[in-house]
Design a protein around this motif. Structure first.
Motif: not given
Length: 238
Positions: A192-216
Motif C-alpha cells: 500500500f505504501a509503495a502504491l500510494l507513494g507512486d501515485v502521489t509522486a508520479r501522478v498527483f505531484d506531476r500532472f494537472r488537476d484537469d488530468t483525466g483518469v481512465y481506470p480499469g
C-alpha cells in the motif's frame, strides 16, 4: 471530463463511449463479469491503434477495433498488469489482429505464462509507447502488482479541436487508481505504501488537476476530483 458525446461511464453490453481529441480518438467499452474497461486509442492521422487491456469477450473487443479501423488494424495491446481479468481475451485478440503485446517488466513473465503469448515489449517507468503520431508515456505504479503501469497521453500544445485543452493529460491507470482510492494491495502495508507513494509522486505531484483518469473498472474521474482525498486514503491504509 468533456468531449463530444463522452461520459466516461460504460456497462457490459452497452454502447461504446467515444471521445474525440485533436490527434486521437478514445473508445471505451466494458466487458466481462467484473465490468472491466478496455480502451482503444486511434491515431486520427495514421489510423494506428493501441488497445489498453484485453480483459474478456474477444468478439466485442474485435468489434471495438473495427469501430476505430475498418481494416481492423491493431498495432499493440498494452496490458496494465498481470491479473487474469485484464488478459482473458489477449490471446484471441492478438491471434486475429497480429498486434504485439507490451507490459510492465515485472509483470511480463506472469502475463506470458497466463496467456501462452510472449510479451514483446517490456515497459519501464519513463519509457514511451508510440502508435502512429501518438506518444504515450509509461508511468510505473508499483503495489497492486509489481509491474503495474499506467499510460499518459498528452494533448498537444496547439490542440484546437472542440473540447480540446492544450497540455491536458489522459491517464489510463488499470487497477492502480480509481475514483475514491488506489487499487487493492491485499492488506499489505508495504504494498500500500509503495502504491500510494507512486501515485502521489508520479501522478498527483506531476500532472494537472484537469488530468483525466481512465481506470480499469467503472467511471472515469479527474485528478482534481480525487486530490482532496489523498490524506484520507493514507489514513485509512487501503
Amino acid at each position: 471530463m468533456t468531449g463530444p458525446g463522452y461520459t466516461g461511464r460504460v456497462h457490459v453490453g452497452g454502447p461504446t463511449d467515444v471521445r474525440v481529441l485533436d490527434g486521437a480518438e478514445i473508445r471505451k467499452v466494458a466487458v466481462g463479469p467484473t465490468d472491466n474497461a478496455a480502451y482503444l486509442l486511434t491515431c486520427r492521422r495514421t489510423g494506428a491503434q493501441l488497445l489498453v487491456d484485453a480483459p474478456a469477450d474477444p468478439d466485442r473487443l474485435l468489434a471495438l477495433v473495427r469501430e476505430g479501423s475498418p481494416s481492423a488494424r491493431l498495432d499493440v495491446v498494452v496490458v496494465t498488469h498481470r491479473h487474469h481479468d485484464h488478459v482473458g481475451a489477449l490471446t484471441s485478440v492478438v491471434a486475429v489482429t497480429g498486434a504485439h503485446v507490451a507490459a510492465g517488466v515485472d509483470d511480463a513473465d506472469a502475463i506470458a505464462a497466463a496467456t501462452d503469448h510472449p510479451v514483446t515489449t517490456r515497459l519501464r517507468h519513463g519509457d514511451t509507447v508510440a502508435v502512429g503520431d501518438l506518444v504515450l508515456e509509461v508511468v510505473a505504479l508499483r503495489g497492486h502488482t509489481p509491474g503495474s503501469v499506467a499510460l499518459a497521453l498528452t494533448e498537444p500544445a496547439d490542440a484546437a479541436a472542440p473540447g480540446a485543452v492544450p497540455g491536458r493529460v489522459h491517464l489510463f491507470t488499470g487497477d492502480s487508481l480509481f475514483p475514491g482510492g488506489v487499487g487493492a494491495t491485499g492488506g499489505d502495508p508495504v504494498r500500500f505504501a509503495a502504491l500510494l507513494g507512486d501515485v502521489t509522486a508520479r501522478v498527483f505531484d506531476r500532472f494537472r488537476d484537469d488530468t483525466g483518469v481512465y481506470p480499469g473498472h467503472g467511471d472515469d474521474t479527474t485528478l482534481g476530483a480525487e486530490r482532496p482525498q489523498l490524506a484520507a486514503w493514507a489514513a485509512r491504509g487501503w
